[in-house]
Design a protein around this motif. Structure first.
Motif, PDB file in Angstrom:
ATOM      1  N   ALA A  48       0.816  -1.216   0.000  1.00 45.87           N
ATOM      2  CA  ALA A  48       0.000   0.000   0.000  1.00 45.87           C
ATOM      3  C   ALA A  48       0.847   1.263   0.000  1.00 45.87           C
ATOM      4  O   ALA A  48       0.423   2.306  -0.509  1.00 45.87           O
ATOM      5  CB  ALA A  48      -0.939  -0.003   1.205  1.00 45.87           C
ATOM      6  N   ASP A  49       2.070   1.189   0.577  1.00 46.26           N
ATOM      7  CA  ASP A  49       2.928   2.375   0.634  1.00 46.26           C
ATOM      8  C   ASP A  49       3.784   2.552  -0.619  1.00 46.26           C
ATOM      9  O   ASP A  49       4.638   3.426  -0.666  1.00 46.26           O
ATOM     10  CB  ASP A  49       3.820   2.328   1.875  1.00 46.26           C
ATOM     11  CG  ASP A  49       4.745   1.117   1.901  1.00 46.26           C
ATOM     12  OD1 ASP A  49       4.785   0.355   0.918  1.00 46.26           O
ATOM     13  OD2 ASP A  49       5.441   0.930   2.930  1.00 46.26           O
ATOM     14  N   GLY A  50       3.563   1.706  -1.628  1.00 46.14           N
ATOM     15  CA  GLY A  50       4.285   1.837  -2.888  1.00 46.14           C
ATOM     16  C   GLY A  50       5.545   1.009  -2.996  1.00 46.14           C
ATOM     17  O   GLY A  50       6.153   0.951  -4.075  1.00 46.14           O
ATOM     18  N   ARG A  51       5.953   0.356  -1.902  1.00 43.05           N
ATOM     19  CA  ARG A  51       7.127  -0.519  -1.975  1.00 43.05           C
ATOM     20  C   ARG A  51       6.788  -1.778  -2.769  1.00 43.05           C
ATOM     21  O   ARG A  51       5.641  -2.212  -2.809  1.00 43.05           O
ATOM     22  CB  ARG A  51       7.590  -0.918  -0.576  1.00 43.05           C
ATOM     23  CG  ARG A  51       8.175   0.182   0.263  1.00 43.05           C
ATOM     24  CD  ARG A  51       8.599  -0.348   1.632  1.00 43.05           C
ATOM     25  NE  ARG A  51       7.468  -0.859   2.398  1.00 43.05           N
ATOM     26  CZ  ARG A  51       7.337  -2.117   2.798  1.00 43.05           C
ATOM     27  NH1 ARG A  51       8.271  -3.011   2.509  1.00 43.05           N
ATOM     28  NH2 ARG A  51       6.272  -2.489   3.491  1.00 43.05           N
TER      29      ARG A  51
ATOM     30  N   THR B 270       0.334  -3.499 -12.966  1.00 39.48           N
ATOM     31  CA  THR B 270       0.724  -3.320 -11.564  1.00 39.48           C
ATOM     32  C   THR B 270      -0.499  -3.092 -10.697  1.00 39.48           C
ATOM     33  O   THR B 270      -1.370  -2.282 -11.026  1.00 39.48           O
ATOM     34  CB  THR B 270       1.689  -2.129 -11.419  1.00 39.48           C
ATOM     35  OG1 THR B 270       2.894  -2.404 -12.153  1.00 39.48           O
ATOM     36  CG2 THR B 270       2.055  -1.904  -9.962  1.00 39.48           C
ATOM     37  N   ILE B 271      -0.554  -3.811  -9.579  1.00 40.82           N
ATOM     38  CA  ILE B 271      -1.647  -3.659  -8.623  1.00 40.82           C
ATOM     39  C   ILE B 271      -1.068  -3.543  -7.214  1.00 40.82           C
ATOM     40  O   ILE B 271       0.092  -3.882  -6.978  1.00 40.82           O
ATOM     41  CB  ILE B 271      -2.629  -4.856  -8.667  1.00 40.82           C
ATOM     42  CG1 ILE B 271      -1.916  -6.144  -8.217  1.00 40.82           C
ATOM     43  CG2 ILE B 271      -3.232  -5.014 -10.059  1.00 40.82           C
ATOM     44  CD1 ILE B 271      -2.849  -7.328  -8.026  1.00 40.82           C
ATOM     45  N   ILE B 272      -1.888  -3.080  -6.291  1.00 41.00           N
ATOM     46  CA  ILE B 272      -1.562  -3.164  -4.868  1.00 41.00           C
ATOM     47  C   ILE B 272      -2.085  -4.497  -4.360  1.00 41.00           C
ATOM     48  O   ILE B 272      -3.208  -4.887  -4.665  1.00 41.00           O
ATOM     49  CB  ILE B 272      -2.209  -2.016  -4.078  1.00 41.00           C
ATOM     50  CG1 ILE B 272      -1.557  -0.677  -4.449  1.00 41.00           C
ATOM     51  CG2 ILE B 272      -2.091  -2.247  -2.572  1.00 41.00           C
ATOM     52  CD1 ILE B 272      -2.273   0.528  -3.861  1.00 41.00           C
ATOM     53  N   HIS B 273      -1.258  -5.189  -3.610  1.00 43.70           N
ATOM     54  CA  HIS B 273      -1.697  -6.442  -2.973  1.00 43.70           C
ATOM     55  C   HIS B 273      -1.283  -6.382  -1.514  1.00 43.70           C
ATOM     56  O   HIS B 273      -0.100  -6.393  -1.193  1.00 43.70           O
ATOM     57  CB  HIS B 273      -1.055  -7.657  -3.662  1.00 43.70           C
ATOM     58  CG  HIS B 273      -1.479  -8.962  -3.042  1.00 43.70           C
ATOM     59  ND1 HIS B 273      -0.659 -10.059  -2.980  1.00 43.70           N
ATOM     60  CD2 HIS B 273      -2.655  -9.337  -2.449  1.00 43.70           C
ATOM     61  CE1 HIS B 273      -1.295 -11.054  -2.383  1.00 43.70           C
ATOM     62  NE2 HIS B 273      -2.502 -10.638  -2.055  1.00 43.70           N
TER      63      HIS B 273
END
Length: 317
Positions: free
Chosen positions: A127-130, A230-233
């Motif tokens: 969630a923080d982009g890492r 690209t997705i957030i997981h």
């Protein structure tokens, strides 16, 4: 049931939810906001107790909702959802994900660009982009198991030589063939799925996509991922107890060794797998005995419980 070809959606998105109401709603919102292609969504709710089914029915009436009264497990639930899918293309998506920048359309475009892959995946972020490196994995080998058990995979986490299973050091920033595409973002044709029999229902949670991909590679499929999708997981949203999760993971890993290692390396593989939680348990027991190391207490307790419960996982399923 038959459909006119012209009325079929280009791809069917399958989401298996279990007590992830808010995340599932956010995931669905992101799919509709970020996807222009012709698609349908089938959500199978695994008997959630948090109001997931009711919320989905209210907020997204266009979704095909399959609200079950029993929890089938993650892998087997896909077989229950499959008859509701009309497209010849299946896109598996976890409920604890957020679609970014047209990721699903980009994944479909990647399918067209690399048709020989047979299974397609993308890049995942926290969630923080890492970078969340868990969008794909290398298969287990005796060497990778030794590196994990000895701690080399942790000490040299950015080394592709020592951290083999995680493709250490690779930022998932280019297109590559991989051994395993993770089920959080997983595109496959219905034809290939049916040929392989889909997920083996023995793998109720964890290991199902690894088993499928390894069986697919045996028939010439070459899974690949692209950074364009690209997705957030978030990961692990429906499983909170750390030791329970580790037991499930280790049980699946043991089963994968039994099914996919050669007869000459099978015993070695299972032995090395047992060394991993044992080494963590022993090392953390020493660490928490040192001054100012209390912060590792919960982790040490989890690994101790996992080792005590080894009869539950050391022989797989």
């Amino acid at each position: 049931m038959s459909y006119e070809t012209s009325t079929l959606p280009e791809f069917s998105i399958i989401i298996i939810s279990y007590n992830t109401r808010d995340m599932t709603l956010a995931c669905l919102s992101s799919v509709y906001a970020q996807t222009k292609g012709d698609f349908e969504i089938v959500v199978l709710d695994n008997a959630s107790t948090d109001g997931s089914a009711e919320a989905i029915r209210q907020d997204f009436p266009e979704v095909t909702l399959v609200a079950e009264s029993v929890n089938h497990g993650f892998g087997p639930a896909h077989h229950v959802a499959l008859p509701y899918c009309r497209s010849p293309w299946l896109l598996l998506l976890n409920p604890d994900t957020v679609v970014l920048d047209g990721a699903l359309d980009r994944l479909m475009a990647f399918r067209d660009q690399r048709p020989e892959a047979g299974i397609w995946g993308g890049r995942t972020l926290y969630a923080d982009g890492r970078l969340n490196p868990s969008s794909c994995w290398h298969r287990q080998t005796p060497w990778s198991l030794f590196c994990r058990a000895s701690g080399l995979a942790v000490i040299f986490r950015n080394s592709s030589f020592f951290n083999v299973e995680a493709y250490g050091g690779w930022r998932r920033d280019d297109v590559r063939d991989v051994d395993i595409v993770t089920g959080c973002l997983f595109l496959i044709s219905r034809e290939t799925w049916d040929r392989l029999g889909g997920f083996d229902p023995v793998f109720t949670m964890y290991g199902e996509e690894a088993d499928l991909c390894l069986r697919a590679r045996d028939i010439g499929v070459r899974p690949a991922i692209t950074p364009e999708a690209t997705i957030i997981h978030y990961g692990g949203a429906s499983e909170k107890a750390r030791s329970d999760k580790l037991v499930r993971i280790l049980r699946a890993k043991a089963e994968l060794i039994k099914r996919h290692f050669s007869p000459s390396t099978l015993r070695l593989g299972l032995f090395l797998l047992k060394l991993w939680p044992l080494s963590r348990h022993l090392a953390l027991s020493v660490i928490i005995s040192l001054p100012r190391m209390d912060r590792f207490h919960d982790t040490a307790l989890a690994w101790r419980n996992v080792w005590k419960r080894r009869a539950e996982w050391c022989d797989g399923f």
